[in-house]
Design a protein around this motif. Structure first.
Motif, PDB file in Angstrom:
ATOM      1  N   VAL A 171      12.542   3.434  -6.153  1.00 50.10           N
ATOM      2  CA  VAL A 171      11.780   2.648  -5.443  1.00 50.10           C
ATOM      3  C   VAL A 171      11.122   3.604  -4.264  1.00 50.10           C
ATOM      4  N   ASN A 172       9.992   3.642  -3.909  1.00 47.66           N
ATOM      5  CA  ASN A 172       9.141   4.843  -3.022  1.00 47.66           C
ATOM      6  C   ASN A 172       8.432   3.879  -2.148  1.00 47.66           C
ATOM      7  N   GLU A 173       9.038   3.395  -1.071  1.00 43.22           N
ATOM      8  CA  GLU A 173       8.152   2.712  -0.123  1.00 43.22           C
ATOM      9  C   GLU A 173       7.174   3.790   0.700  1.00 43.22           C
ATOM     10  N   CYS A 174       5.889   3.748   0.172  1.00 43.16           N
ATOM     11  CA  CYS A 174       5.040   4.482   0.706  1.00 43.16           C
ATOM     12  C   CYS A 174       3.861   4.269   1.181  1.00 43.16           C
ATOM     13  N   TRP A 175       3.228   3.132   1.329  1.00 43.28           N
ATOM     14  CA  TRP A 175       2.037   2.782   1.535  1.00 43.28           C
ATOM     15  C   TRP A 175       2.164   1.504   2.576  1.00 43.28           C
ATOM     16  N   GLU A 176       1.196   1.582   3.469  1.00 43.62           N
ATOM     17  CA  GLU A 176       1.383   0.545   4.554  1.00 43.62           C
ATOM     18  C   GLU A 176       0.140  -0.712   4.425  1.00 43.62           C
ATOM     19  N   ARG A 177       0.638  -1.789   4.111  1.00 43.15           N
ATOM     20  CA  ARG A 177      -0.307  -2.918   3.886  1.00 43.15           C
ATOM     21  C   ARG A 177      -1.203  -3.195   5.132  1.00 43.15           C
ATOM     22  N   GLY A 178      -2.207  -3.422   4.975  1.00 44.65           N
ATOM     23  CA  GLY A 178      -3.385  -3.562   5.834  1.00 44.65           C
ATOM     24  C   GLY A 178      -3.944  -2.413   6.273  1.00 44.65           C
ATOM     25  N   LYS A 179      -3.496  -1.053   6.048  1.00 42.90           N
ATOM     26  CA  LYS A 179      -4.195   0.344   6.445  1.00 42.90           C
ATOM     27  C   LYS A 179      -5.025   0.497   5.465  1.00 42.90           C
ATOM     28  N   LEU A 180      -6.234   0.820   5.869  1.00 38.24           N
ATOM     29  CA  LEU A 180      -7.405   1.090   4.747  1.00 38.24           C
ATOM     30  C   LEU A 180      -7.108   2.613   4.056  1.00 38.24           C
ATOM     31  N   SER A 181      -6.406   3.286   4.650  1.00 42.59           N
ATOM     32  CA  SER A 181      -5.961   4.578   3.708  1.00 42.59           C
ATOM     33  C   SER A 181      -4.566   4.182   2.630  1.00 42.59           C
ATOM     34  N   PHE A 182      -4.666   3.045   2.525  1.00 41.11           N
ATOM     35  CA  PHE A 182      -3.254   2.589   1.649  1.00 41.11           C
ATOM     36  C   PHE A 182      -3.543   3.231   0.146  1.00 41.11           C
ATOM     37  N   ASP A 183      -4.701   3.328  -0.249  1.00 40.56           N
ATOM     38  CA  ASP A 183      -5.095   3.912  -1.744  1.00 40.56           C
ATOM     39  C   ASP A 183      -4.677   5.548  -1.587  1.00 40.56           C
ATOM     40  N   GLU A 184      -5.124   6.078  -0.599  1.00 46.91           N
ATOM     41  CA  GLU A 184      -4.944   7.669  -0.581  1.00 46.91           C
ATOM     42  C   GLU A 184      -3.404   7.866  -0.203  1.00 46.91           C
ATOM     43  N   GLU A 185      -2.653   6.904   0.174  1.00 44.97           N
ATOM     44  CA  GLU A 185      -1.097   7.150   0.346  1.00 44.97           C
ATOM     45  C   GLU A 185      -0.529   7.015  -0.884  1.00 44.97           C
ATOM     46  N   ILE A 186      -0.752   6.048  -1.646  1.00 50.37           N
ATOM     47  CA  ILE A 186      -0.361   5.827  -3.070  1.00 50.37           C
ATOM     48  C   ILE A 186      -0.830   6.955  -4.021  1.00 50.37           C
ATOM     49  N   ILE A 187      -2.083   7.606  -4.031  1.00 48.83           N
ATOM     50  CA  ILE A 187      -2.364   8.645  -4.842  1.00 48.83           C
ATOM     51  C   ILE A 187      -1.577   9.878  -4.598  1.00 48.83           C
ATOM     52  N   GLN A 188      -1.181  10.110  -3.106  1.00 44.62           N
ATOM     53  CA  GLN A 188      -0.477  11.227  -2.647  1.00 44.62           C
ATOM     54  C   GLN A 188       0.859  11.242  -3.320  1.00 44.62           C
ATOM     55  N   GLU A 189       1.401   9.822  -3.315  1.00 47.89           N
ATOM     56  CA  GLU A 189       2.656  10.016  -4.055  1.00 47.89           C
ATOM     57  C   GLU A 189       2.700   9.883  -5.310  1.00 47.89           C
ATOM     58  N   ILE A 190       1.956   9.429  -6.013  1.00 48.65           N
ATOM     59  CA  ILE A 190       1.768   9.450  -7.560  1.00 48.65           C
ATOM     60  C   ILE A 190       1.871  10.915  -7.915  1.00 48.65           C
ATOM     61  N   LYS A 191       0.967  11.759  -7.399  1.00 46.25           N
ATOM     62  CA  LYS A 191       0.851  13.050  -7.496  1.00 46.25           C
ATOM     63  C   LYS A 191       2.081  13.785  -7.743  1.00 46.25           C
ATOM     64  N   LYS A 192       3.202  13.357  -7.086  1.00 48.91           N
ATOM     65  CA  LYS A 192       4.367  14.096  -6.969  1.00 48.91           C
ATOM     66  C   LYS A 192       5.527  13.748  -8.424  1.00 48.91           C
ATOM     67  N   TYR A 193       4.811  12.921  -9.030  1.00 47.39           N
ATOM     68  CA  TYR A 193       5.644  12.372 -10.472  1.00 47.39           C
ATOM     69  C   TYR A 193       4.551  13.071 -11.557  1.00 47.39           C
ATOM     70  N   PRO A 194       4.733  14.278 -11.836  1.00 44.19           N
ATOM     71  CA  PRO A 194       3.850  14.816 -12.927  1.00 44.19           C
ATOM     72  C   PRO A 194       3.947  14.296 -14.328  1.00 44.19           C
ATOM     73  N   ASN A 195       5.008  13.504 -14.643  1.00 42.43           N
ATOM     74  CA  ASN A 195       5.236  12.990 -15.880  1.00 42.43           C
ATOM     75  C   ASN A 195       4.828  11.508 -16.062  1.00 42.43           C
ATOM     76  N   LEU A 196       4.117  10.916 -15.108  1.00 42.73           N
ATOM     77  CA  LEU A 196       3.763   9.530 -15.070  1.00 42.73           C
ATOM     78  C   LEU A 196       2.621   9.471 -16.318  1.00 42.73           C
ATOM     79  N   LYS A 197       2.789   8.435 -16.963  1.00 41.92           N
ATOM     80  CA  LYS A 197       1.835   8.257 -18.143  1.00 41.92           C
ATOM     81  C   LYS A 197       0.847   7.221 -17.798  1.00 41.92           C
ATOM     82  N   LEU A 198       1.468   6.171 -17.075  1.00 43.25           N
ATOM     83  CA  LEU A 198       0.772   4.885 -16.862  1.00 43.25           C
ATOM     84  C   LEU A 198       1.124   4.206 -15.597  1.00 43.25           C
ATOM     85  N   ILE A 199       0.072   3.625 -15.017  1.00 43.31           N
ATOM     86  CA  ILE A 199       0.393   2.705 -13.836  1.00 43.31           C
ATOM     87  C   ILE A 199      -0.058   1.471 -13.985  1.00 43.31           C
ATOM     88  N   HIS A 200       1.207   0.525 -13.570  1.00 44.81           N
ATOM     89  CA  HIS A 200       0.940  -0.824 -13.666  1.00 44.81           C
ATOM     90  C   HIS A 200       0.943  -1.480 -12.359  1.00 44.81           C
TER      91      HIS A 200
END
Length: 414
Positions: free
Chosen positions: A78-107
């Protein structure tokens, strides 16, 4: 075997072997449910019902509770990494996703205010676009949305949205139509929602799968009298509303019906087992509605308003009462409290907002969305409780979390 990142002031290891990413609000460590959103408990139940080998392939990208945090929960990262209500939440999520190079799908476990207020809706579309650029397969479970048919003159007022109906309709149309361009597979909980996505929001039938909301089939109720003694409840006919107190759930109808029910017969008790969702704490319109509801109930000794129920007491409440009432004005999503009722094999009565889902299966449980019809249905229930309780056991087995997890894994596998 991992990447070292700075998270919450401590060094933690990111597991590179994770292949499936889940974007959602998730309960705090050690908890099963959340007073923030029902989809948090849904996701916890879903993932913990997977075999251990499959849980170890999942990482959850959850909202930050206090500070950034990374922890292991039943072999789920569990990676608590994005802040609700903050307009940069999408960038925060993408930044963390890039740290997992083997991710095949996002649900994405989606509800309309998942990321915050109305401005975050457009950023949700930006998130989908960025995920597609990363060449990830995208699955979205739409836990709730409004059919164009139910956005009527009262929809705005009851849901405290503050926009004209024609704007709401166009907003829903735009968001769901636009999202369909990026999503590889959609999951909904009922056939009714699938038909709405196809006929009103431009989704292709082959890209939608219906997987019911799960039921905790291992739950067992307590003996009724033992539960009532524990909760110090009187020997009366007890009805219950359970869950977040929200305008669209028709709590006002239930309170008005109860007032009429007890006018001639003081043998009933109503338990309002729920409270304000945390996300509405600063919402002025919601606060006004909630204060009016409090005025309605404060001088009625037959109503017990408990606030949110502690996890350890949920079993006692579902065991102590005679029937669960679902007086919803609109069916915007599957009902978590209803699924708990199925788990504890507690009879439930539902408004005709559920007609398209339950009307053919359990026609006897449906009442019209007005106090008189609800009052009559409650009286009818107590005259023949066994008639209303039949067939729940079979439904419980069909919708067990183990079966729901298998069906979800099959979507991931494909």
């Amino acid at each position: 075997t991992g990447l070292i990142i700075l998270c919450g002031g401590k060094f933690n290891m990111v597991d590179e072997k994770r292949e499936i990413g889940i974007i959602v609000t998730y309960p705090e460590k050690g908890k099963k449910h959340s007073d923030f959103s029902g989809i948090a408990g849904y996701t916890k139940n879903l993932l913990s019902s997977l075999p251990k080998r499959d849980r170890s392939r999942v990482v959850v990208f959850s909202n930050i509770k206090k500070h950034k945090n990374l922890f292991n929960d039943f072999d789920i990262e569990v990676n608590e990494c994005w802040e609700r209500g903050k307009l940069s939440f999408d960038e925060e999520i993408i930044q963390e996703i890039k740290k997992y190079p083997n991710l095949k799908l996002i649900h994405i476990q989606h509800e309309f205010n998942l990321f915050g207020g109305s401005l975050t809706i457009l950023k949700y579309l930006a998130l989908l676009k960025k995920l597609k650029r990363l060449n990830k397969k995208i699955i979205v479970t739409y836990h709730g949305f409004a059919s164009q048919k139910i956005i009527d003159k009262n929809f705005n007022k009851i849901n405290q949205i503050g926009l004209p109906n024609f704007v709401i309709k166009r907003l829903f149309k735009f968001v769901f139509n636009a999202s369909s361009k990026y999503i590889d597979q959609v999951i909904v909980h009922e056939q009714y929602f699938k038909e709405s996505l196809i006929n009103e929001y431009g989704f292709k039938p082959e890209r939608i799968v219906v997987i019911p909301h799960g039921v905790e089939s291992e739950l067992k109720s307590m003996p009724k009298q033992q539960a009532r003694d524990k909760l110090k409840l009187p020997p009366k006919k007890i009805i219950m509303f359970f869950g977040f107190l929200a305008g669209y759930k028709g709590v006002d109808i239930l309170v008005d019906a109860f007032k009429e029910l007890n006018r001639k017969n003081n043998g009933y008790v109503l338990i309002l087992a729920g409270g304000k969702p945390k996300r509405t704490e600063k919402d002025r319109k919601y606060t006004e509605w909630y204060n009016q509801l409090e005025e309605k109930i404060k001088n009625n000794p037959g109503i017990i308003a408990t606030g949110f129920i502690k996890e350890n007491d949920i079993c006692a409440y579902y065991s102590a009462v005679d029937v669960l009432i679902l007086p919803y004005l609109y069916m915007l999503s599957a009902s978590g409290p209803m699924n708990l009722a199925i788990a504890y094999e507690l009879p439930f009565l539902a408004s005709d907002a559920f007609e398209n889902v339950w009307g053919k299966i359990f026609p006897n449980i449906i009442f019209k969305r007005n106090p008189e019809s609800l009052k009559n249905k409650i009286q009818e229930f107590f005259k023949n409780k066994k008639y209303f309780a039949k067939d729940i056991h079979g439904l419980k087995n069909q919708r067990s979390w183990k079966n729901i997890a298998k069906k979800t894994w099959e979507v991931w596998r494909r």
